[in-house]
Design a protein around this motif. Structure first.
Motif, mmCIF file in Angstrom:
data_model
loop_
_atom_site.group_PDB
_atom_site.id
_atom_site.type_symbol
_atom_site.label_atom_id
_atom_site.label_comp_id
_atom_site.label_asym_id
_atom_site.label_seq_id
_atom_site.Cartn_x
_atom_site.Cartn_y
_atom_site.Cartn_z
ATOM 1 N N LEU A 74 0.548 -1.030 -0.236
ATOM 2 C CA LEU A 74 -0.393 -0.227 0.564
ATOM 3 C C LEU A 74 0.691 1.492 -0.320
ATOM 4 O O LEU A 74 0.508 1.817 -0.798
ATOM 5 C CB LEU A 74 -0.662 0.040 1.579
ATOM 6 N N ILE A 75 2.048 1.016 0.660
ATOM 7 C CA ILE A 75 2.902 2.491 0.739
ATOM 8 C C ILE A 75 3.073 2.722 -0.295
ATOM 9 O O ILE A 75 3.309 3.827 -1.131
ATOM 10 C CB ILE A 75 3.514 2.369 2.424
ATOM 11 N N VAL A 76 4.034 1.437 -0.972
ATOM 12 C CA VAL A 76 4.608 2.034 -2.674
ATOM 13 C C VAL A 76 3.237 2.115 -3.573
ATOM 14 O O VAL A 76 3.812 2.665 -4.271
ATOM 15 C CB VAL A 76 4.832 0.122 -2.932
ATOM 16 N N ALA A 77 2.036 2.001 -3.110
ATOM 17 C CA ALA A 77 1.384 2.441 -4.998
ATOM 18 C C ALA A 77 1.293 3.430 -4.438
ATOM 19 O O ALA A 77 0.827 4.032 -4.932
ATOM 20 C CB ALA A 77 -0.282 1.459 -4.260
ATOM 21 N N VAL A 78 1.385 4.138 -3.636
ATOM 22 C CA VAL A 78 0.440 4.950 -2.908
ATOM 23 C C VAL A 78 1.671 6.186 -3.499
ATOM 24 O O VAL A 78 1.071 6.757 -3.068
ATOM 25 C CB VAL A 78 0.131 5.688 -1.414
ATOM 26 N N LEU A 79 2.794 6.256 -2.928
ATOM 27 C CA LEU A 79 3.609 6.760 -3.112
ATOM 28 C C LEU A 79 4.128 7.043 -4.744
ATOM 29 O O LEU A 79 5.121 7.350 -5.465
ATOM 30 C CB LEU A 79 4.986 6.649 -2.350
ATOM 31 N N SER A 80 3.894 5.995 -5.404
ATOM 32 C CA SER A 80 3.855 5.955 -6.931
ATOM 33 C C SER A 80 3.410 6.786 -7.226
ATOM 34 O O SER A 80 3.459 7.102 -8.732
ATOM 35 C CB SER A 80 3.787 3.776 -7.866
ATOM 36 N N GLY A 81 2.687 7.307 -6.791
ATOM 37 C CA GLY A 81 1.973 8.666 -7.688
ATOM 38 C C GLY A 81 2.193 9.473 -7.377
ATOM 39 O O GLY A 81 1.929 10.991 -7.728
ATOM 40 N N VAL A 82 3.461 10.167 -6.042
ATOM 41 C CA VAL A 82 3.985 11.551 -5.918
ATOM 42 C C VAL A 82 4.777 11.952 -6.818
ATOM 43 O O VAL A 82 4.938 13.636 -7.202
ATOM 44 C CB VAL A 82 4.444 11.130 -4.251
ATOM 45 N N PRO A 83 5.391 11.263 -7.622
ATOM 46 C CA PRO A 83 6.769 12.209 -8.551
ATOM 47 C C PRO A 83 6.073 13.076 -9.274
ATOM 48 O O PRO A 83 6.432 13.794 -9.931
ATOM 49 C CB PRO A 83 7.333 10.772 -9.466
ATOM 50 N N ALA A 84 5.127 12.788 -9.603
ATOM 51 C CA ALA A 84 4.303 13.394 -10.917
ATOM 52 C C ALA A 84 4.065 15.234 -10.050
ATOM 53 O O ALA A 84 4.265 15.759 -10.702
ATOM 54 C CB ALA A 84 2.983 13.144 -11.294
ATOM 55 N N GLY A 89 2.734 18.046 -12.617
ATOM 56 C CA GLY A 89 1.896 17.053 -12.586
ATOM 57 C C GLY A 89 -0.090 16.968 -11.222
ATOM 58 O O GLY A 89 0.579 18.057 -10.636
ATOM 59 N N VAL A 90 -0.036 16.044 -11.998
ATOM 60 C CA VAL A 90 -0.975 15.327 -11.142
ATOM 61 C C VAL A 90 -1.339 14.238 -10.633
ATOM 62 O O VAL A 90 -0.049 13.875 -10.654
ATOM 63 C CB VAL A 90 -2.781 15.729 -11.488
ATOM 64 N N TYR A 91 -1.155 13.748 -9.212
ATOM 65 C CA TYR A 91 -1.285 12.861 -8.319
ATOM 66 C C TYR A 91 -1.233 11.697 -9.380
ATOM 67 O O TYR A 91 -2.753 11.464 -9.923
ATOM 68 C CB TYR A 91 -2.079 12.673 -7.154
ATOM 69 N N MET A 92 -0.794 10.497 -9.538
ATOM 70 C CA MET A 92 -0.961 9.422 -10.332
ATOM 71 C C MET A 92 -0.734 9.512 -11.836
ATOM 72 O O MET A 92 -0.936 8.513 -12.528
ATOM 73 C CB MET A 92 -1.880 8.544 -9.649
ATOM 74 N N GLU A 93 -0.340 11.017 -12.175
ATOM 75 C CA GLU A 93 0.022 10.861 -13.658
ATOM 76 C C GLU A 93 1.442 10.263 -13.496
ATOM 77 O O GLU A 93 2.461 10.284 -12.954
ATOM 78 C CB GLU A 93 -0.057 12.388 -14.111
ATOM 79 N N LEU A 110 11.323 2.866 -17.461
ATOM 80 C CA LEU A 110 11.100 1.898 -16.025
ATOM 81 C C LEU A 110 10.378 3.603 -15.963
ATOM 82 O O LEU A 110 11.118 4.375 -16.177
ATOM 83 C CB LEU A 110 12.044 2.408 -14.852
ATOM 84 N N GLY A 111 8.896 3.132 -14.927
ATOM 85 C CA GLY A 111 7.878 4.656 -14.672
ATOM 86 C C GLY A 111 7.548 4.057 -13.620
ATOM 87 O O GLY A 111 7.581 3.151 -12.930
ATOM 88 N N THR A 112 6.556 5.031 -13.264
ATOM 89 C CA THR A 112 5.760 5.035 -11.725
ATOM 90 C C THR A 112 4.391 4.044 -12.459
ATOM 91 O O THR A 112 4.041 3.077 -10.736
ATOM 92 C CB THR A 112 5.394 6.094 -11.402
ATOM 93 N N PRO A 113 3.834 4.004 -12.773
ATOM 94 C CA PRO A 113 3.489 2.382 -13.123
ATOM 95 C C PRO A 113 3.688 1.180 -12.798
ATOM 96 O O PRO A 113 2.581 0.168 -11.778
ATOM 97 C CB PRO A 113 2.492 2.889 -14.504
ATOM 98 N N LEU A 114 5.045 0.885 -12.624
ATOM 99 C CA LEU A 114 5.310 -0.449 -12.981
ATOM 100 C C LEU A 114 5.436 -0.239 -10.806
ATOM 101 O O LEU A 114 5.305 -1.144 -10.509
ATOM 102 C CB LEU A 114 6.491 -0.500 -13.275
ATOM 103 N N LEU A 115 5.972 1.057 -10.347
ATOM 104 C CA LEU A 115 5.662 1.008 -8.919
ATOM 105 C C LEU A 115 4.621 1.178 -8.277
ATOM 106 O O LEU A 115 4.606 -0.209 -6.912
ATOM 107 C CB LEU A 115 6.521 2.521 -8.612
#
Length: 146
Positions: A74-84, A89-93, A110-115
């Motif tokens: 859950l932590i990894v999935a939530v944090l994957s949206g932060v880099p944008a 950008g918007v969260y989860m972009e 390699l991208g945030t969707p993989l995270l």
């Protein structure tokens, strides 16, 4: 009753199932697969181990609790949206970078969707094993009483 054939096959199948689950996880963005299917494959390997041996042996092989996997995922999935958020950008972009890996004809993207998929992978493993271990513990307890 423990089966020697099932135990022997499980020792071979668990690593194979984990490798196939990682393959499904990584190729999931461009073709069928992803975190959910990969997580189910990995959890199936540990569930098979629990059936062949016992739940405590499967917990030792897993080396962490299912609850820890759920929380970490859950932590990894939530944090994957932060880099944008850092570049307007918007969260989860999605954000991507390319890695040049020797021997590969094209760069590995390699991208945030993989995270996010890695987070889903961990959550699915944790939830499936939490249920499987609870059911197996309950079954073993009922068998011991009879």
């Amino acid at each position: 009753m423990k089966s020697l054939v099932l135990q022997t096959a499980t020792r071979i199948l668990l690593p194979v199932m984990l490798i196939v689950s990682l393959y499904a996880l990584i190729r999931g963005h461009n073709e069928p697969g992803g975190g959910f299917i990969g997580g189910l494959l990995a959890a199936s390997g540990f569930a098979l181990y629990a059936l062949a041996f016992d739940v405590e042996s499967a917990r030792r092989v897993l080396r962490t609790s299912p609850g820890t996997l759920i929380g970490g995922g859950l932590i990894v999935a939530v944090l994957s949206g932060v880099p944008a958020l850092f570049d307007g950008g918007v969260y989860m972009e999605g954000r991507w970078t390319s890695l040049d890996i020797p021997g590969m004809s094209s760069p590995f993207k390699l991208g945030t969707p993989l995270l996010f998929d890695i987070g889903v992978y961990l959550v699915v493993i944790g939830i499936v094993l939490l249920m499987t271990f609870a059911l197996e513990d309950r079954h073993d307890g009922a068998a011991a009483r009879n």
